[in-house]
Design a protein around this motif. Structure first.
Motif, PDB file in Angstrom:
ATOM      1  N   ASP A  57       0.814  -1.161   0.076  1.00 19.19           N
ATOM      2  CA  ASP A  57       0.065  -0.002   0.098  1.00 19.19           C
ATOM      3  C   ASP A  57       0.882   1.246  -0.100  1.00 19.19           C
ATOM      4  O   ASP A  57       0.544   2.277  -0.743  1.00 19.19           O
ATOM      5  CB  ASP A  57      -1.012   0.038   1.019  1.00 19.19           C
ATOM      6  CG  ASP A  57      -1.872  -1.154   1.267  1.00 19.19           C
ATOM      7  OD1 ASP A  57      -2.640  -1.119   0.276  1.00 19.19           O
ATOM      8  OD2 ASP A  57      -2.006  -1.818   2.084  1.00 19.19           O
ATOM      9  N   GLY A  59     -11.617   3.631   2.638  1.00 14.04           N
ATOM     10  CA  GLY A  59     -11.824   2.254   2.975  1.00 14.04           C
ATOM     11  C   GLY A  59     -12.661   2.269   4.225  1.00 14.04           C
ATOM     12  O   GLY A  59     -12.883   3.653   4.944  1.00 14.04           O
ATOM     13  N   LEU A 101      -9.311   0.367   9.480  1.00 12.23           N
ATOM     14  CA  LEU A 101      -8.478  -0.349   8.323  1.00 12.23           C
ATOM     15  C   LEU A 101      -6.868   0.298   8.414  1.00 12.23           C
ATOM     16  O   LEU A 101      -6.118  -0.235   7.975  1.00 12.23           O
ATOM     17  CB  LEU A 101      -9.044  -0.336   7.096  1.00 12.23           C
ATOM     18  CG  LEU A 101      -9.946  -1.130   6.618  1.00 12.23           C
ATOM     19  CD1 LEU A 101     -10.509  -0.738   5.017  1.00 12.23           C
ATOM     20  CD2 LEU A 101      -9.721  -2.515   6.632  1.00 12.23           C
ATOM     21  N   GLU A 117      -7.781   2.008  -2.691  1.00 11.99           N
ATOM     22  CA  GLU A 117      -8.726   1.414  -1.553  1.00 11.99           C
ATOM     23  C   GLU A 117      -7.978   0.500  -0.693  1.00 11.99           C
ATOM     24  O   GLU A 117      -7.276  -0.186  -1.184  1.00 11.99           O
ATOM     25  CB  GLU A 117      -9.852   0.525  -2.367  1.00 11.99           C
ATOM     26  CG  GLU A 117     -10.903   0.005  -1.360  1.00 11.99           C
ATOM     27  CD  GLU A 117     -11.884  -0.943  -2.186  1.00 11.99           C
ATOM     28  OE1 GLU A 117     -12.681  -1.459  -1.343  1.00 11.99           O
ATOM     29  OE2 GLU A 117     -11.901  -1.019  -3.151  1.00 11.99           O
ATOM     30  N   GLN A 131      -7.359  -2.434   1.781  1.00 11.49           N
ATOM     31  CA  GLN A 131      -8.267  -3.696   2.211  1.00 11.49           C
ATOM     32  C   GLN A 131      -7.888  -4.106   3.512  1.00 11.49           C
ATOM     33  O   GLN A 131      -7.027  -3.622   4.054  1.00 11.49           O
ATOM     34  CB  GLN A 131      -7.633  -4.675   0.836  1.00 11.49           C
ATOM     35  CG  GLN A 131      -8.143  -4.396  -0.480  1.00 11.49           C
ATOM     36  CD  GLN A 131      -9.603  -4.329  -0.686  1.00 11.49           C
ATOM     37  OE1 GLN A 131     -10.479  -4.946  -0.152  1.00 11.49           O
ATOM     38  NE2 GLN A 131      -9.917  -3.743  -1.775  1.00 11.49           N
ATOM     39  N   THR A 132      -8.911  -5.095   3.948  1.00 17.90           N
ATOM     40  CA  THR A 132      -8.499  -6.025   5.194  1.00 17.90           C
ATOM     41  C   THR A 132      -7.365  -6.662   5.038  1.00 17.90           C
ATOM     42  O   THR A 132      -6.813  -7.059   3.923  1.00 17.90           O
ATOM     43  CB  THR A 132      -9.630  -6.803   5.774  1.00 17.90           C
ATOM     44  OG1 THR A 132      -9.935  -7.714   4.629  1.00 17.90           O
ATOM     45  CG2 THR A 132     -10.904  -5.872   5.905  1.00 17.90           C
TER      46      THR A 132
END
Length: 915
Positions: A183, A205, A209, A329, A331-332
């Motif tokens: 990321d 998001g 997160l 975005e 994400q988990t």
């Protein structure tokens, strides 16, 4: 949480019973009866299961108990207020009679109190009967093993903290956050690459997160810092104010004058635009909830062909699209990353079967994993202990679809009773705000959340509370002091939502905007922000705390300051307002413990009646223009007196001298913090009498005060000081000392006995630095010098201080042309700032000097033409700030080839834009 409110009140009843002078006849027996019954109830509530707390019948019973305890507290506080008011009236009406004269109508007040407490005891007994009548088990089935549950809780907590104090605080920037490498690289690529036009990059998001954590990692990356000469970070949140956001950006990219800070939104926007124009900037807007924010701010951010960037974080993809942003975005976490993050928090030893199940239920949400890990890190590593947590997770997650909120609720319910109100109280601060630890601790103490523990100060105990909340990840560490302790903290917005929701349920505090303007419920104990429609209803309320942390209502709305709620304990105003005159009736608020007007940016007038605030612990004006009546010295409970530039009026009536004796600072035997302008009150060694308590001292000693050296030599006796700031505009008159006598500051020949002093700020002329290091505080970590006008190079002397980690040489501190950091000097120094040293031409750093330096700031030293070659050897240097230095120096840094020079260029965090 109800048990926490009852705990506080039970302790209050213990104190009240011990004060026999306040109680006559049967009322003492009624108070003892109430105290004993509430102690049993407190023990029962503390041991109640989390599931029971959500049972409707149980909640009804708890609410009735809490309301009854509140009514009892109101009755006792009103009784004390009436007695004190009668005493003051009698004292004011009788000439030269002592205050101890028996009040003829005190018996009537005692009988009135006795009647109210008797009624409350009867009501409490009926509530207990209803509990048994409707099927809940017997209260005394939870009989504790000790006669004093308060002592048991305190002892258990004290044992926990012995081990916990050995643990270090987590890093300010979470270094144990995992799974973000890709990321970070993706967002970096969007910022550093792409079009020449201004580009908006959005991280979006769901909550929890780690969007803010990712934005911080990216903005603190050395490549990003090197690429953008101008950077700013502002927290937006749901309760945003465009003018304040602009002010936040301006404070990051320039230095504003007081006049500029008072400009309106458009004027501030123009200042921001001019400052950013022509520069490659990176502006981070964290936590945007509304498209109007971008619409309003974007017009003040220049659109030029220089690859400037705006980075926003948001939960709403629609906002990202509205700003025409390049979206990323978040994400988990995957299974591997979730497991790694969890182990970072709880360790890797044993019970893997439970760990895997627990991590799986967190569903990859970093906040849930970190908070749950914080909970488990304090649990015994046993099957029974962890199985109980796992079962509790199943129950909490069954209450709703949001796993993160369920786990946060579990972690809240697992808090010991003494921590619950402290955590919930963090919800009174604005979303995404940075909370100063000292302010939070003083508020906790004033609110009565901190339980006594042996001979420790309440502030030290409260600091332990803060450490445990950070250890549990319920509060985030924002910044640390030079000695490693907490300087500031913040609370994640999801945890803040939980705190506000639970606080409303537990009737801890209410938002003013949620209160009916025509009816102020008597059950409201604390109000956060108000408006003009509410303020007229406050006078007759049972309000205990009023906290104003938004832009204030107009002047007409401040009429409530002339009609105070009579039982007020905390009055906190923390946002800008120009001038304030307090009503003389403020002296009637005898329960007031905390009075803060740090948001006032102009003159404050304190009335003489402030001497009636007999329980006041904290007075914080944070203001340069304030005159303080001499009656302030009557306040023997004062712990923190922070009146920057405040001047004490020396007038004292004959009656006060006869009744009180000579008023002075020496009467404040609980004082820990003192910020004042010097004056006659410094004479007679009054200050030296506070040697065992005073921890922080800031004195403004101006030449027009005509203070002799002996008048403040008592500072040398304050061997418990931790922080000291002395400011003078000239030499203090000194008898018997020649101008060649080496002393660190006029009147203070030596700091050698100040073993607790770790932070020292001196502003004013120094004759000469003493070469003997034994004259300096032995554990000094931070030294700031300002207008000291030293003519000889201070570096060879200061470099010998063994514990110095932070050195700031500010405007006028050194008037010479050259500095040399010798071999073996500054062995522990991590931070060095040289600012506005107008004559400095040459800085040399010998090999082996400053081996641990991490941050170096050279600002407004325009005569420096050459970059110090010795800085190339500093392998631990992480940040180099070069601002408003000569073009020759910047050209050398930017153009010289070589591996060491490339490393220096990578760590430059701020540089002068090309001319």
């Amino acid at each position: 949480m109800a048990e926490s409110s009852i705990s506080f009140f039970v302790e209050k009843l213990y104190d009240l019973v011990s004060q026999q002078a306040l109680l006559y006849g049967a009322v003492e027996g009624q108070v003892r009866l109430l105290r004993n019954e509430l102690e049993w109830i407190r023990q029962f509530l503390e041991h109640a299961d989390a599931e029971r707390r959500y049972d409707k019948m149980f909640k009804l019973w708890v609410n009735q108990i809490r309301d009854t305890a509140y009514d009892a507290e109101d009755a006792i506080d009103e009784f004390i207020s009436k007695v004190e008011r009668k005493r003051q009236q009698r004292f004011n009406n009788l000439n030269f009679l002592p205050a101890c004269v028996v009040l003829p109508d005190k018996l009537r007040l005692v009988n009135e109190l006795n009647g109210r407490i008797s009624e409350i005891n009867i009501r409490l007994e009926k509530i207990l009967i209803n509990k048994r009548r409707y099927g809940m088990e017997d209260l005394r089935a939870y009989e504790p093993g000790s006669s004093s549950g308060i002592a048991t809780t305190s002892e258990r907590y004290s044992n926990q903290m012995v081990a916990r104090k050995e643990k270090r605080l987590p890093a300010v920037e979470e270094t144990n956050v995992v799974g973000m490498k890709n990321d970070v690289e993706a967002v970096k690529g969007k910022l550093l690459g792409g079009a020449m036009e201004r580009v908006v990059v959005a991280i979006w998001g769901m909550g929890g997160l780690g969007k803010t954590t990712l934005a911080k990692k990216v903005s603190n990356d050395t490549d990003v810092q090197h690429d953008f000469s101008c950077r700013a970070w502002v927290y937006v949140s749901q309760e945003y104010n465009i003018r304040e956001l602009l002010l936040g950006i301006a404070n990051c990219v320039t230095t504003l004058t007081d006049e500029q800070k008072r400009k309106n939104e458009n004027e501030l926007g123009e200042e921001v635009y001019k400052c950013l124009q022509g520069k490659r900037y990176l502006i981070v807007l964290d936590d945007i909830w509304n498209t109007d924010v971008w619409q309003s701010l974007s017009q003040y951010l220049p659109e030029e062909l220089n690859k400037s960037r705006v980075l926003i974080t948001t939960r709403n993809q629609g906002i990202a699209l509205y700003a025409h942003s390049d979206c990323h975005e978040l994400q988990t976490l995957g299974e591997k990353e979730s497991w790694e993050l969890f182990l970072n928090k709880v360790g890797s030893a044993g019970l893997e079967e439970f760990k895997e199940k627990i991590v799986e239920k967190c569903k990859g949400l970093p906040l849930a994993i970190v908070v749950l890990g914080g909970l488990l890190s304090l649990k015994d590593l046993t099957r029974d202990s962890w199985l109980k947590v796992l079962n509790s997770m199943d129950w909490h997650l069954s209450q709703g679809p949001d796993s993160c909120l369920g786990i946060l609720a579990l972690s809240y319910n697992d808090l010991p009773s003494y921590l619950k109100p402290c955590f919930l109280y963090c919800g009174v601060f604005p979303e995404d705000s940075e909370i100063k630890a000292s302010k939070l601790i003083r508020l906790w103490v004033a609110e009565g959340f901190v339980q006594k523990r042996g001979k420790e100060t309440l502030e030290d105990i409260a600091e332990d509370y803060l450490y445990e909340l950070i250890q549990r990840s319920m509060i985030q560490l924002a910044d640390t002091r030079v000695d490693g302790r907490v300087k500031s903290c913040r609370i994640h917005d999801l945890l803040r939502d939980l705190a506000i929701s639970e606080a409303k349920e537990e009737k801890l505090f209410e938002e003013g905007e949620n209160i009916d303007a025509d009816v102020l419920p008597t059950s409201v104990r604390r109000l956060i922000n108000i408006n003009q429609t509410i303020s007229p209803h406050l006078q007759n309320s049972n309000l205990r705390s009023l906290i104003l942390n938004r832009s204030p209502i107009d002047d007409g709305g401040w009429v409530f300051l002339h009609k105070y709620p009579k039982l007020l304990r905390v009055l906190h105003q923390d946002r800008g307002m120009y001038g304030l005159k307090l009503s003389g009736k403020i002296g009637e608020l005898i329960h007031l413990k905390y009075l803060c007007f740090s948001g006032i940016t102009w003159r404050i007038i304190l009335p003489p009646s402030i001497g009636g605030l007999v329980n006041l612990q904290t007075l914080d004006t944070g203001n340069d223009y304030i005159r303080i009546p001499h009656t302030i010295w009557k306040l023997k409970q004062m712990r923190h007196l922070n009146c920057r530039g405040g001047r004490i009026s020396s007038r004292q009536s004959m009656r006060e001298r006869w009744v009180e004796g000579h008023l002075g600072v020496h009467q404040m035997t609980n004082l820990q913090t003192l910020y004042l302008e010097g004056g006659d009150w410094l004479k007679d060694n009054n200050l030296g009498k506070l040697a065992h308590h005073l921890k922080q001292l800031k004195l403004y000693l101006y030449s027009h005060l005509k203070l002799k050296e002996e008048s403040f030599r008592s500072i040398a006796q304050l061997t418990g000081l931790q922080k000291l700031k002395l400011l003078t505009d000239n030499f203090i008159e000194s008898e018997g000392l020649s101008t060649s006598t080496p002393i660190l500051f006029p009147g203070l020949e030596s700091f050698s006995h100040h073993k607790c002093l770790y932070k020292l700020h001196l502003l004013g002329p120094i004759r000469k630095l003493p070469e003997e290091t034994t004259l300096y505080p032995p554990n000094l970590m931070q030294l700031k010098l300002h207008y000291t006008e030293m003519e000889e190079d201070p570096m060879p002397i200061l470099g010998k201080l063994p514990n110095l980690r932070n050195l700031r040489l500010l405007q006028g501190s050194y008037v010479g042309t050259g500095m040399n950091c010798p071999h073996g000097g500054f062995l522990r120094l991590e931070f060095l700032q040289m600012r506005l040293l107008k004559n400095l031409e040459d800085l040399s750093v010998e090999e082996g000097a400053m081996p641990n330096l991490k941050t170096l700031k050279i600002e407004y030293c325009e005569q420096m033409r050459k970059f110090p070659d010795g800085l190339l050897q500093l392998k631990k240097l992480q940040r180099l700030n070069l601002y408003e230095v000569s073009q020759e120096l910047m050209s050398e840094v930017l153009e010289t080839q070589g591996e060491d020079w490339n490393r220096i260029r990578r760590i430059i965090t701020s540089q002068q834009p090309p001319r």
